[in-house]
Design a protein around this motif. Structure first.
Motif, PDB file in Angstrom:
ATOM      1  N   PHE A 420       0.972  -1.020  -0.013  1.00  0.00           N
ATOM      2  CA  PHE A 420      -0.034   0.092   0.186  1.00  0.00           C
ATOM      3  C   PHE A 420       0.836   1.362   0.105  1.00  0.00           C
ATOM      4  O   PHE A 420       2.050   1.225   0.856  1.00  0.00           O
ATOM      5  N   ASP A 488      -6.700   3.127  -0.626  1.00  0.00           N
ATOM      6  CA  ASP A 488      -7.479   2.091  -0.279  1.00  0.00           C
ATOM      7  C   ASP A 488      -6.884   0.710  -0.969  1.00  0.00           C
ATOM      8  O   ASP A 488      -7.259  -0.275  -0.786  1.00  0.00           O
ATOM      9  N   TYR A 489      -6.330   1.054  -2.088  1.00  0.00           N
ATOM     10  CA  TYR A 489      -5.760   0.024  -3.206  1.00  0.00           C
ATOM     11  C   TYR A 489      -4.160  -0.362  -2.786  1.00  0.00           C
ATOM     12  O   TYR A 489      -3.430   0.354  -2.443  1.00  0.00           O
ATOM     13  N   GLN A 494      -3.677  -3.022  -8.325  1.00  0.00           N
ATOM     14  CA  GLN A 494      -4.925  -2.184  -7.974  1.00  0.00           C
ATOM     15  C   GLN A 494      -5.887  -3.112  -7.227  1.00  0.00           C
ATOM     16  O   GLN A 494      -7.014  -3.183  -7.324  1.00  0.00           O
ATOM     17  N   ILE A 495      -5.105  -4.006  -6.339  1.00  0.00           N
ATOM     18  CA  ILE A 495      -5.815  -5.110  -5.608  1.00  0.00           C
ATOM     19  C   ILE A 495      -6.498  -4.437  -4.396  1.00  0.00           C
ATOM     20  O   ILE A 495      -5.822  -3.663  -3.601  1.00  0.00           O
ATOM     21  N   ARG A 496      -7.871  -4.601  -4.023  1.00  0.00           N
ATOM     22  CA  ARG A 496      -8.289  -4.126  -2.908  1.00  0.00           C
ATOM     23  C   ARG A 496      -8.335  -5.345  -1.847  1.00  0.00           C
ATOM     24  O   ARG A 496      -9.112  -6.203  -2.050  1.00  0.00           O
ATOM     25  N   SER A 499     -11.845  -3.371   2.409  1.00  0.00           N
ATOM     26  CA  SER A 499     -12.942  -2.541   1.769  1.00  0.00           C
ATOM     27  C   SER A 499     -12.699  -0.910   2.228  1.00  0.00           C
ATOM     28  O   SER A 499     -12.051  -0.855   3.373  1.00  0.00           O
TER      29      SER A 499
END
Length: 565
Positions: A420, A488-489, A494-496, A499
């Motif tokens: 992150f 947030d990613y 770009q994996i979340r 939530s």
């Protein structure tokens, strides 16, 4: 005087002197224990946690686990600073310093314990109780391991020796006072030992007050430092393990996990009968016995530990102190022989059901697990732990090229490290087993664990009901992303992983007064005013708990009691 009479007055030759055989037996059992401990040499991941703090001290960053965060991640201040002092000597790596020092301390503790018993009985003795120490695998495993167990045995043995010797009350008081600095729970032995010192010597109140002042000077000084520097009454590890809560059933099971597999009641009963038959003093033998009972009771109350027998070894060693060596008479010879027979049986065949396995749930044979996980029979160096996939992958993720990030492992279905973005100039890692990891990567990497051993955030979170002993807390990685990350990613694809709502809840929770108070006490620069605030607020701050669930914590009002979600 005739020649025959002259010869008859000569002292017996050396091999006919009972004390010669006493010293020979003592030397033999000490050598045996040293060899057995060496054969089981290793460095535990928890032992490597201590070395991370030692490395920070030697690097000039102070007694911290991560730079910029005043967290006391070691339970034994004396063990930490002893290794730091020895670490200034050029030579072997710190891992080997810890292993060799632990073994030397354990053997030294057995020596002082044996000599204390010899002095108690004031005559020839045989090391019957010492055979229990040699026979039990946990005493061999934790003679090294990098943990403070060896130092515990040395302190217990030396304190006992000074009490029996009875000629240096001030030195005895000072030594007894070091108990809380070896391990906080050893304060129980300190209190009982000091009471016995006063009863045995019967000084005036002025002398007794002087002895007490000498005994408490160092632990009180360190306690003031702890409260002002770390902002807590206890080591951070005590919060992580909720050492003030009670779990009697699990603790009782932990006690039986030591007693039943080795039929430990047999030698304890035989040696207790010997002690009664050969009683030479009324108060002295009660000191270690009462202390052992209190230590064992405390361990049972808090629910034991996840490492087989480790937390009970000081209590077991203490109860053995008066019978580590005993006289052999017509009344005791059969009892001593029975103890020796048990030692052969226990040393060769008696084991816990999970001995040698790599099970890592509940109570564990920790040495067997790490030997299996690392692929090394004797894992010593932190780099030996690269044989485990999780640790190897964590180190690779931390050392990967690129800007600093917040690293979180996607446990469960996604067993990989997610990166992150962060605006901070250092890498932050939400790790699991972080002892080896923290000793391989750079000291400026901030390493936090969900268990709370080295994390201020996680230590004050609520525990998981029924969690594993010593691992009952787990703060999810969304807190770390919220505290040090941006967005947030994950930056890779770009994996979340979490939530946006969960991370937002954690960010709101971080603004709650209790959480801000915790972080300010450990992360604000240590000015004089910060030291005083930490000192005066340590009592209340130690009791701060907030829900581990970010959504519940974000309410800022519902503090949970220890052990509740």
């Amino acid at each position: 005087m005739s020649a025959a009479e002259s010869v008859g007055d000569d002292p017996p030759r050396w091999h006919r002197r009972p004390m010669t055989w006493t010293w020979a037996a003592t030397a033999a059992v000490l050598a045996l224990y040293a060899v057995l401990g060496w054969q089981r040499r290793w460095m535990s991941d928890d032992g490597l946690l201590v070395l991370r703090t030692v490395r920070q001290i030697l690097a000039g960053h102070g007694p911290v686990f991560s730079v910029g965060e005043r967290v006391e991640a070691s339970t034994s201040p004396l063990w930490t600073w002893l290794l730091a002092a020895l670490g200034t000597i050029p030579g072997p790596p710190l891992e080997w310093v810890a292993v060799l020092t632990g073994l030397a301390c354990a053997v030294g503790g057995l020596f002082f314990g044996l000599d204390g018993a010899r002095r108690l009985y004031a005559g020839p003795v045989v090391p019957a109780g010492a055979l229990v120490v040699c026979a039990l695998p946990p005493f061999r495993d934790f003679a090294t391991s990098g943990l403070e167990t060896g130092l515990c045995l040395l302190w217990l043995g030396l304190g006992w020796w000074l009490l029996v010797r009875g000629t240096a009350p001030i030195a005895t008081a000072i030594m007894l006072g070091l108990g809380p600095l070896v391990r906080p729970d050893l304060a129980l032995f300190s209190v009982v030992g000091f009471g016995a010192l006063v009863l045995l010597r019967r000084p005036g109140w002025r002398a007794a007050a002087g002895w007490l002042a000498a005994g408490v000077a160092l632990p009180v000084a360190y306690q003031v430092f702890r409260m002002g520097y770390y902002g807590l009454l206890t080591p951070n590890t005590a919060l992580a393990k909720e050492a003030a809560t009670a779990d009697w059933p699990r603790g009782y099971a932990y006690l039986l996990d030591l007693i039943n597999p080795y039929l430990l009641w047999i030698p304890l009963l035989l040696l207790a009968i010997v002690a009664v038959l050969e009683r030479r003093a009324r108060i002295l033998p009660l000191v270690p016995v009462v202390s052992a009972a209190l230590l064992a009771l405390y361990v049972v109350r808090v629910g034991g530990d996840f490492m087989h027998a480790r937390m009970l070894l000081p209590a077991l060693f203490a109860v053995l102190l008066p019978v580590l060596a005993v006289p052999v008479t017509r009344r005791t010879v059969a009892l001593v022989a029975g103890t020796a027979a048990w030692a052969v049986l226990a040393g060769g065949w008696l084991r816990v059901p999970y001995a040698g396995t790599h099970l890592a749930v509940g109570v564990t044979d920790e040495r067997a697990y790490w030997s299996w996980a690392t692929g090394h029979e004797h894992p010593i160096l932190a780099t030996d732990y690269l044989g485990q996939d999780v640790i190897r992958n964590a180190v690779a993720a931390i050392e990967a090229p690129g800007p600093p990030v917040v690293l979180v492992n996607g446990y469960g279905a996604a067993k990989q490290w997610f990166r992150f973005p962060t605006d901070r100039p250092y890498v932050t890692v939400a790790a699991d087993s972080m002892g080896a990891i923290s000793n391989i990567v750079s000291l400026d990497v901030r390493i936090h664990d969900g268990y709370g051993l080295a994390s201020d955030l996680a230590a004050h979170s609520s525990a998981i009901p029924g969690g594993r002993p010593g691992h009952a807390k787990w703060l999810v990685g969304s807190w770390e992303v919220a505290e040090a990350g941006r967005g947030d990613y994950a930056v890779d694809g770009q994996i979340r992983l979490f939530s946006p709502a969960e991370i937002d809840a954690a960010r709101r929770a971080l603004q709650c007064p209790d959480v801000r108070e915790v972080l300010a006490s450990t992360r604000e620069p240590l000015s004089w005013s910060r030291f005083i605030d930490n000192l005066t607020g340590a009592v209340g701050r130690t009791g701060i708990r907030y829900p581990r669930d970010p959504w519940l914590a974000a309410r800022c009002g519902g503090q949970s009691a220890p052990g509740q979600r």
